[in-house]
Design a protein around this motif. Structure first.
Motif, PDB file in Angstrom:
ATOM      1  N   ASP A   7       3.845   9.696   1.128  1.00  0.00           N
ATOM      2  CA  ASP A   7       4.126   9.255  -0.239  1.00  0.00           C
ATOM      3  C   ASP A   7       5.193   8.165  -0.216  1.00  0.00           C
ATOM      4  OD1 ASP A   7       3.789   9.165  -3.014  1.00  0.00           O
ATOM      5  OD2 ASP A   7       5.484  10.531  -3.319  1.00  0.00           O
ATOM      6  N   GLN A   8       4.961   7.161   0.631  1.00  0.00           N
ATOM      7  CA  GLN A   8       5.907   6.070   0.800  1.00  0.00           C
ATOM      8  C   GLN A   8       5.176   4.740   0.673  1.00  0.00           C
ATOM      9  OE1 GLN A   8       8.185   6.372   4.379  1.00  0.00           O
ATOM     10  NE2 GLN A   8       9.389   4.556   3.932  1.00  0.00           N
ATOM     11  N   VAL A   9       5.795   3.819  -0.050  1.00  0.00           N
ATOM     12  CA  VAL A   9       5.241   2.481  -0.226  1.00  0.00           C
ATOM     13  C   VAL A   9       5.568   1.657   1.010  1.00  0.00           C
ATOM     14  CG1 VAL A   9       5.309   0.409  -1.656  1.00  0.00           C
ATOM     15  CG2 VAL A   9       5.543   2.650  -2.710  1.00  0.00           C
ATOM     16  N   GLY A  10       4.597   0.870   1.459  1.00  0.00           N
ATOM     17  CA  GLY A  10       4.806   0.013   2.620  1.00  0.00           C
ATOM     18  C   GLY A  10       4.056  -1.300   2.503  1.00  0.00           C
ATOM     19  N   VAL A  11       4.496  -2.273   3.274  1.00  0.00           N
ATOM     20  CA  VAL A  11       3.856  -3.576   3.334  1.00  0.00           C
ATOM     21  C   VAL A  11       3.058  -3.638   4.630  1.00  0.00           C
ATOM     22  CG1 VAL A  11       4.257  -6.069   3.469  1.00  0.00           C
ATOM     23  CG2 VAL A  11       5.720  -4.647   2.050  1.00  0.00           C
ATOM     24  N   VAL A  12       1.815  -4.081   4.548  1.00  0.00           N
ATOM     25  CA  VAL A  12       0.978  -4.212   5.744  1.00  0.00           C
ATOM     26  C   VAL A  12       1.506  -5.379   6.575  1.00  0.00           C
ATOM     27  CG1 VAL A  12      -1.349  -4.636   6.612  1.00  0.00           C
ATOM     28  CG2 VAL A  12      -1.029  -3.309   4.522  1.00  0.00           C
ATOM     29  N   VAL A  13       1.889  -5.093   7.818  1.00  0.00           N
ATOM     30  CA  VAL A  13       2.393  -6.145   8.705  1.00  0.00           C
ATOM     31  C   VAL A  13       1.474  -6.381   9.895  1.00  0.00           C
ATOM     32  CG1 VAL A  13       4.806  -5.904   8.045  1.00  0.00           C
ATOM     33  CG2 VAL A  13       3.910  -4.517   9.912  1.00  0.00           C
ATOM     34  N   GLY A  14       0.452  -5.562  10.056  1.00  0.00           N
ATOM     35  CA  GLY A  14      -0.480  -5.764  11.160  1.00  0.00           C
ATOM     36  C   GLY A  14      -1.660  -4.828  11.068  1.00  0.00           C
ATOM     37  N   ARG A  15      -2.734  -5.232  11.775  1.00  0.00           N
ATOM     38  CA  ARG A  15      -3.929  -4.385  11.821  1.00  0.00           C
ATOM     39  C   ARG A  15      -4.640  -4.623  13.137  1.00  0.00           C
ATOM     40  NH1 ARG A  15      -8.424  -5.231   7.531  1.00  0.00           N
ATOM     41  NH2 ARG A  15      -9.996  -5.462   9.098  1.00  0.00           N
ATOM     42  N   VAL A  40       0.845  -1.188   0.000  1.00  0.00           N
ATOM     43  CA  VAL A  40       0.000   0.000   0.000  1.00  0.00           C
ATOM     44  C   VAL A  40       0.885   1.244   0.000  1.00  0.00           C
ATOM     45  CG1 VAL A  40      -1.908  -1.131   1.204  1.00  0.00           C
ATOM     46  CG2 VAL A  40      -0.201   0.085   2.518  1.00  0.00           C
ATOM     47  N   VAL A  41       0.273   2.391  -0.236  1.00  0.00           N
ATOM     48  CA  VAL A  41       0.995   3.665  -0.241  1.00  0.00           C
ATOM     49  C   VAL A  41       0.436   4.544   0.858  1.00  0.00           C
ATOM     50  CG1 VAL A  41       1.548   5.731  -1.572  1.00  0.00           C
ATOM     51  CG2 VAL A  41       1.417   3.522  -2.711  1.00  0.00           C
ATOM     52  N   SER A  96      -2.058   7.352   8.654  1.00  0.00           N
ATOM     53  CA  SER A  96      -3.429   7.773   8.925  1.00  0.00           C
ATOM     54  C   SER A  96      -4.304   7.567   7.695  1.00  0.00           C
ATOM     55  CB  SER A  96      -3.464   9.232   9.368  1.00  0.00           C
ATOM     56  OG  SER A  96      -2.937  10.051   8.361  1.00  0.00           O
ATOM     57  N   GLN A  97      -3.700   7.613   6.504  1.00  0.00           N
ATOM     58  CA  GLN A  97      -4.432   7.362   5.264  1.00  0.00           C
ATOM     59  C   GLN A  97      -3.536   6.579   4.320  1.00  0.00           C
ATOM     60  OE1 GLN A  97      -5.596  11.142   3.671  1.00  0.00           O
ATOM     61  NE2 GLN A  97      -7.429  11.218   4.912  1.00  0.00           N
ATOM     62  N   CYS A  98      -4.124   5.635   3.621  1.00  0.00           N
ATOM     63  CA  CYS A  98      -3.358   4.881   2.643  1.00  0.00           C
ATOM     64  C   CYS A  98      -4.268   4.471   1.496  1.00  0.00           C
ATOM     65  CB  CYS A  98      -2.692   3.671   3.275  1.00  0.00           C
ATOM     66  SG  CYS A  98      -3.825   2.451   3.935  1.00  0.00           S
ATOM     67  N   ARG A  99      -3.631   4.026   0.424  1.00  0.00           N
ATOM     68  CA  ARG A  99      -4.360   3.543  -0.747  1.00  0.00           C
ATOM     69  C   ARG A  99      -3.635   2.311  -1.283  1.00  0.00           C
ATOM     70  NH1 ARG A  99      -1.406   4.646  -5.232  1.00  0.00           N
ATOM     71  NH2 ARG A  99      -0.005   6.435  -5.137  1.00  0.00           N
ATOM     72  N   ARG A 100      -4.324   1.577  -2.130  1.00  0.00           N
ATOM     73  CA  ARG A 100      -3.703   0.412  -2.751  1.00  0.00           C
ATOM     74  C   ARG A 100      -2.569   0.857  -3.658  1.00  0.00           C
ATOM     75  NH1 ARG A 100      -8.766  -3.475  -4.368  1.00  0.00           N
ATOM     76  NH2 ARG A 100      -9.159  -4.055  -2.220  1.00  0.00           N
ATOM     77  N   ALA A 101      -1.544   0.042  -3.714  1.00  0.00           N
ATOM     78  CA  ALA A 101      -0.425   0.337  -4.604  1.00  0.00           C
ATOM     79  C   ALA A 101      -0.810  -0.031  -6.033  1.00  0.00           C
ATOM     80  CB  ALA A 101       0.806  -0.454  -4.173  1.00  0.00           C
ATOM     81  N   ASN A 102      -0.517   0.861  -6.958  1.00  0.00           N
ATOM     82  CA  ASN A 102      -0.766   0.569  -8.370  1.00  0.00           C
ATOM     83  C   ASN A 102       0.522   0.014  -8.983  1.00  0.00           C
ATOM     84  OD1 ASN A 102       0.880   2.807  -8.902  1.00  0.00           O
ATOM     85  ND2 ASN A 102      -0.855   4.181  -9.110  1.00  0.00           N
ATOM     86  N   ALA A 103       0.533  -0.188 -10.287  1.00  0.00           N
ATOM     87  CA  ALA A 103       1.689  -0.773 -10.962  1.00  0.00           C
ATOM     88  C   ALA A 103       2.941   0.085 -10.798  1.00  0.00           C
ATOM     89  CB  ALA A 103       1.383  -0.984 -12.438  1.00  0.00           C
TER      90      ALA A 103
END
Length: 87
Positions: free
Chosen positions: A33-41, A27-28, A62-69
């Protein structure tokens, strides 16, 4: 195309129609403006924890979106550069 943001509410409620990132999803963080991997929720608040794809410190966006190509490509280039591979 409109991107849906995931926002956990402060009162603990989560919009059931909102997109909820899955573990290990890329996700972003829209603020950093940094790409990250979800490791917990946190199930109660819906707050997620991210870490950089190449490893490093975790953070709570605080806000994120799905990573695109392009975001996935950016993460792959960062990872390749950190590993020191030649192109």
């Amino acid at each position: 195309m409109q991107l849906r943001l995931f926002e956990g509410c402060l009162d603990g409620s989560v919009d059931p129609d909102a997109w909820a990132p899955e573990p290990l999803e890329l996700v972003v963080d829209t603020e950093r403006d940094q790409v990250g991997v979800v490791v917990g929720r946190d199930a109660g608040t819906g707050r997620i924890t991210l870490r950089p794809p190449e490893g490093g410190r975790v953070w709570h966006p605080s806000q994120c979106r799905r990573a695109n190509a392009m975001d996935r490509l950016r993460a792959r280039v960062i990872q390749q550069n950190r590993e020191g591979r030649r192109w």
